[in-house]
Design a protein around this motif. Structure first.
Motif, PDB file in Angstrom:
ATOM      1  N   GLY A 213     -65.573 -61.045  21.046  1.00 35.56           N
ATOM      2  CA  GLY A 213     -65.003 -62.375  20.909  1.00 35.56           C
ATOM      3  C   GLY A 213     -64.287 -62.641  19.601  1.00 35.56           C
ATOM      4  O   GLY A 213     -63.740 -63.715  19.414  1.00 35.56           O
ATOM      5  N   GLN A 214     -64.296 -61.682  18.680  1.00 35.50           N
ATOM      6  CA  GLN A 214     -63.641 -61.906  17.394  1.00 35.50           C
ATOM      7  C   GLN A 214     -62.273 -61.233  17.356  1.00 35.50           C
ATOM      8  O   GLN A 214     -61.990 -60.315  18.131  1.00 35.50           O
ATOM      9  CB  GLN A 214     -64.523 -61.405  16.272  1.00 35.50           C
ATOM     10  CG  GLN A 214     -65.811 -62.201  16.202  1.00 35.50           C
ATOM     11  CD  GLN A 214     -66.358 -62.272  14.803  1.00 35.50           C
ATOM     12  OE1 GLN A 214     -65.858 -61.648  13.887  1.00 35.50           O
ATOM     13  NE2 GLN A 214     -67.389 -63.055  14.638  1.00 35.50           N
ATOM     14  N   ALA A 215     -61.448 -61.703  16.449  1.00 32.22           N
ATOM     15  CA  ALA A 215     -60.086 -61.188  16.291  1.00 32.22           C
ATOM     16  C   ALA A 215     -59.730 -61.189  14.812  1.00 32.22           C
ATOM     17  O   ALA A 215     -60.342 -61.897  14.016  1.00 32.22           O
ATOM     18  CB  ALA A 215     -59.112 -62.065  17.070  1.00 32.22           C
ATOM     19  N   LEU A 216     -58.743 -60.383  14.467  1.00 32.00           N
ATOM     20  CA  LEU A 216     -58.240 -60.340  13.086  1.00 32.00           C
ATOM     21  C   LEU A 216     -56.732 -60.546  13.096  1.00 32.00           C
ATOM     22  O   LEU A 216     -56.025 -59.903  13.872  1.00 32.00           O
ATOM     23  CB  LEU A 216     -58.534 -58.987  12.445  1.00 32.00           C
ATOM     24  CG  LEU A 216     -59.911 -58.777  11.845  1.00 32.00           C
ATOM     25  CD1 LEU A 216     -60.091 -57.324  11.420  1.00 32.00           C
ATOM     26  CD2 LEU A 216     -60.121 -59.702  10.652  1.00 32.00           C
ATOM     27  N   PRO A 217     -56.239 -61.408  12.214  1.00 35.04           N
ATOM     28  CA  PRO A 217     -54.789 -61.564  12.091  1.00 35.04           C
ATOM     29  C   PRO A 217     -54.153 -60.287  11.532  1.00 35.04           C
ATOM     30  O   PRO A 217     -54.795 -59.528  10.799  1.00 35.04           O
ATOM     31  CB  PRO A 217     -54.619 -62.713  11.095  1.00 35.04           C
ATOM     32  CG  PRO A 217     -55.958 -63.322  10.921  1.00 35.04           C
ATOM     33  CD  PRO A 217     -56.968 -62.309  11.332  1.00 35.04           C
ATOM     34  N   ALA A 218     -52.904 -60.082  11.862  1.00 36.65           N
ATOM     35  CA  ALA A 218     -52.176 -58.916  11.346  1.00 36.65           C
ATOM     36  C   ALA A 218     -52.176 -58.924   9.823  1.00 36.65           C
ATOM     37  O   ALA A 218     -52.262 -57.865   9.193  1.00 36.65           O
ATOM     38  CB  ALA A 218     -50.754 -58.898  11.890  1.00 36.65           C
ATOM     39  N   SER A 219     -52.111 -60.102   9.212  1.00 35.53           N
ATOM     40  CA  SER A 219     -52.102 -60.167   7.743  1.00 35.53           C
ATOM     41  C   SER A 219     -53.399 -59.611   7.156  1.00 35.53           C
ATOM     42  O   SER A 219     -53.389 -58.955   6.115  1.00 35.53           O
ATOM     43  CB  SER A 219     -51.882 -61.604   7.272  1.00 35.53           C
ATOM     44  OG  SER A 219     -52.934 -62.444   7.732  1.00 35.53           O
ATOM     45  N   ARG A 220     -54.517 -59.859   7.808  1.00 32.40           N
ATOM     46  CA  ARG A 220     -55.803 -59.321   7.332  1.00 32.40           C
ATOM     47  C   ARG A 220     -55.877 -57.814   7.552  1.00 32.40           C
ATOM     48  O   ARG A 220     -56.424 -57.092   6.725  1.00 32.40           O
ATOM     49  CB  ARG A 220     -56.977 -60.012   8.041  1.00 32.40           C
ATOM     50  CG  ARG A 220     -57.153 -61.447   7.668  1.00 32.40           C
ATOM     51  CD  ARG A 220     -57.599 -61.547   6.238  1.00 32.40           C
ATOM     52  NE  ARG A 220     -58.023 -62.918   5.958  1.00 32.40           N
ATOM     53  CZ  ARG A 220     -58.305 -63.345   4.773  1.00 32.40           C
ATOM     54  NH1 ARG A 220     -58.243 -62.551   3.742  1.00 32.40           N
ATOM     55  NH2 ARG A 220     -58.670 -64.583   4.584  1.00 32.40           N
ATOM     56  N   LEU A 221     -55.353 -57.354   8.681  1.00 40.32           N
ATOM     57  CA  LEU A 221     -55.319 -55.908   8.935  1.00 40.32           C
ATOM     58  C   LEU A 221     -54.449 -55.214   7.889  1.00 40.32           C
ATOM     59  O   LEU A 221     -54.796 -54.142   7.394  1.00 40.32           O
ATOM     60  CB  LEU A 221     -54.814 -55.617  10.347  1.00 40.32           C
ATOM     61  CG  LEU A 221     -55.782 -55.979  11.465  1.00 40.32           C
ATOM     62  CD1 LEU A 221     -55.063 -56.031  12.805  1.00 40.32           C
ATOM     63  CD2 LEU A 221     -56.938 -54.997  11.508  1.00 40.32           C
ATOM     64  N   ALA A 222     -53.336 -55.841   7.536  1.00 42.49           N
ATOM     65  CA  ALA A 222     -52.462 -55.285   6.499  1.00 42.49           C
ATOM     66  C   ALA A 222     -53.185 -55.266   5.150  1.00 42.49           C
ATOM     67  O   ALA A 222     -53.100 -54.278   4.404  1.00 42.49           O
ATOM     68  CB  ALA A 222     -51.177 -56.097   6.404  1.00 42.49           C
ATOM     69  N   GLU A 223     -53.903 -56.336   4.852  1.00 40.56           N
ATOM     70  CA  GLU A 223     -54.675 -56.405   3.609  1.00 40.56           C
ATOM     71  C   GLU A 223     -55.726 -55.291   3.566  1.00 40.56           C
ATOM     72  O   GLU A 223     -55.882 -54.612   2.560  1.00 40.56           O
ATOM     73  CB  GLU A 223     -55.359 -57.776   3.517  1.00 40.56           C
ATOM     74  CG  GLU A 223     -56.285 -57.948   2.340  1.00 40.56           C
ATOM     75  CD  GLU A 223     -57.073 -59.257   2.419  1.00 40.56           C
ATOM     76  OE1 GLU A 223     -58.114 -59.334   1.748  1.00 40.56           O
ATOM     77  OE2 GLU A 223     -56.672 -60.186   3.149  1.00 40.56           O
ATOM     78  N   PHE A 224     -56.446 -55.108   4.658  1.00 42.63           N
ATOM     79  CA  PHE A 224     -57.506 -54.107   4.726  1.00 42.63           C
ATOM     80  C   PHE A 224     -56.975 -52.699   4.468  1.00 42.63           C
ATOM     81  O   PHE A 224     -57.627 -51.889   3.826  1.00 42.63           O
ATOM     82  CB  PHE A 224     -58.192 -54.167   6.095  1.00 42.63           C
ATOM     83  CG  PHE A 224     -59.392 -53.265   6.208  1.00 42.63           C
ATOM     84  CD1 PHE A 224     -60.600 -53.627   5.644  1.00 42.63           C
ATOM     85  CD2 PHE A 224     -59.314 -52.062   6.884  1.00 42.63           C
ATOM     86  CE1 PHE A 224     -61.722 -52.808   5.753  1.00 42.63           C
ATOM     87  CE2 PHE A 224     -60.422 -51.233   6.996  1.00 42.63           C
ATOM     88  CZ  PHE A 224     -61.627 -51.604   6.431  1.00 42.63           C
ATOM     89  N   HIS A 225     -55.761 -52.438   4.977  1.00 42.87           N
ATOM     90  CA  HIS A 225     -55.190 -51.094   4.845  1.00 42.87           C
ATOM     91  C   HIS A 225     -54.206 -50.959   3.684  1.00 42.87           C
ATOM     92  O   HIS A 225     -53.711 -49.858   3.416  1.00 42.87           O
ATOM     93  CB  HIS A 225     -54.508 -50.684   6.155  1.00 42.87           C
ATOM     94  CG  HIS A 225     -55.489 -50.476   7.261  1.00 42.87           C
ATOM     95  ND1 HIS A 225     -55.680 -51.404   8.261  1.00 42.87           N
ATOM     96  CD2 HIS A 225     -56.349 -49.468   7.508  1.00 42.87           C
ATOM     97  CE1 HIS A 225     -56.614 -50.964   9.081  1.00 42.87           C
ATOM     98  NE2 HIS A 225     -57.041 -49.805   8.648  1.00 42.87           N
ATOM     99  N   GLY A 226     -53.892 -52.066   3.016  1.00 43.30           N
ATOM    100  CA  GLY A 226     -52.966 -51.999   1.890  1.00 43.30           C
ATOM    101  C   GLY A 226     -51.558 -51.618   2.301  1.00 43.30           C
ATOM    102  O   GLY A 226     -50.898 -50.817   1.637  1.00 43.30           O
TER     103      GLY A 226
END
Length: 163
Positions: free
Chosen positions: A23-36
């Motif tokens: 049920g959870q999701a991550l915004p693309a901006s957070r995924l980009a942050e996580f991977h730099g």
């Protein structure tokens, strides 16, 4: 064969999404942050995954991307093709037919093209045999407990503390 950075980014993002609580999701901006990685470029890769039906978007303030089906039903080949397309890596132009000897003296299929097609089939077969769940499970096994705890805390923070 050379795959672009967006393929690597998409593969890593699918692995992260595979580890999200239901049920959870991550915004693309957070995924980009996580991977730099650059958010604008990652967003394009995520849109390609969405168009292919591998991920879906969850609306709302705490929305973002989540897998559209279980990670065990998404292969590495699915992700590669979603981002990079499914055109063959090698396209024989039959240059042997352009020279002075002409095509009448050659076999119907270029032996170079035949080897390249076999290699591509082997490559695609290998990628199709590995699911993103396989990758995610291998990653979890390879991480120390401390790193797993840090990653879980980051995901909890990035999803708004609903984990």
């Amino acid at each position: 064969m050379r795959l672009g950075e967006p393929v690597e980014w998409a593969l890593h993002c699918v692995v992260v999404l595979a580890g999200l609580p239901p049920g959870q999701a991550l915004p693309a901006s957070r995924l980009a942050e996580f991977h730099g990685v650059p958010p604008a470029y990652l967003a394009k890769a995520m849109q390609a995954l969405s168009r292919s039906g591998l991920v879906e978007t969850a609306p709302g303030r705490r929305g973002g991307y989540r897998l559209a089906r279980p990670a065990a039903r998404i292969t590495m080949l699915d992700v590669v093709q979603a981002v990079d397309g499914d055109a063959p890596a090698f396209r024989c132009q039959e240059i042997r037919k352009r020279g002075p000897i002409q095509a009448a003296h050659y076999t119907p299929m270029c032996s170079i093209a035949a080897v390249m097609q076999r290699a591509e089939r082997a490559w695609r077969t290998e990628l199709a045999a590995v699911t993103m769940a396989d990758i995610a499970q291998g990653l979890v096994r390879s991480l120390s407990k401390a790193v797993r705890v840090r990653n879980a805390a980051w995901v909890d923070y990035a999803t708004g503390g609903r984990g």
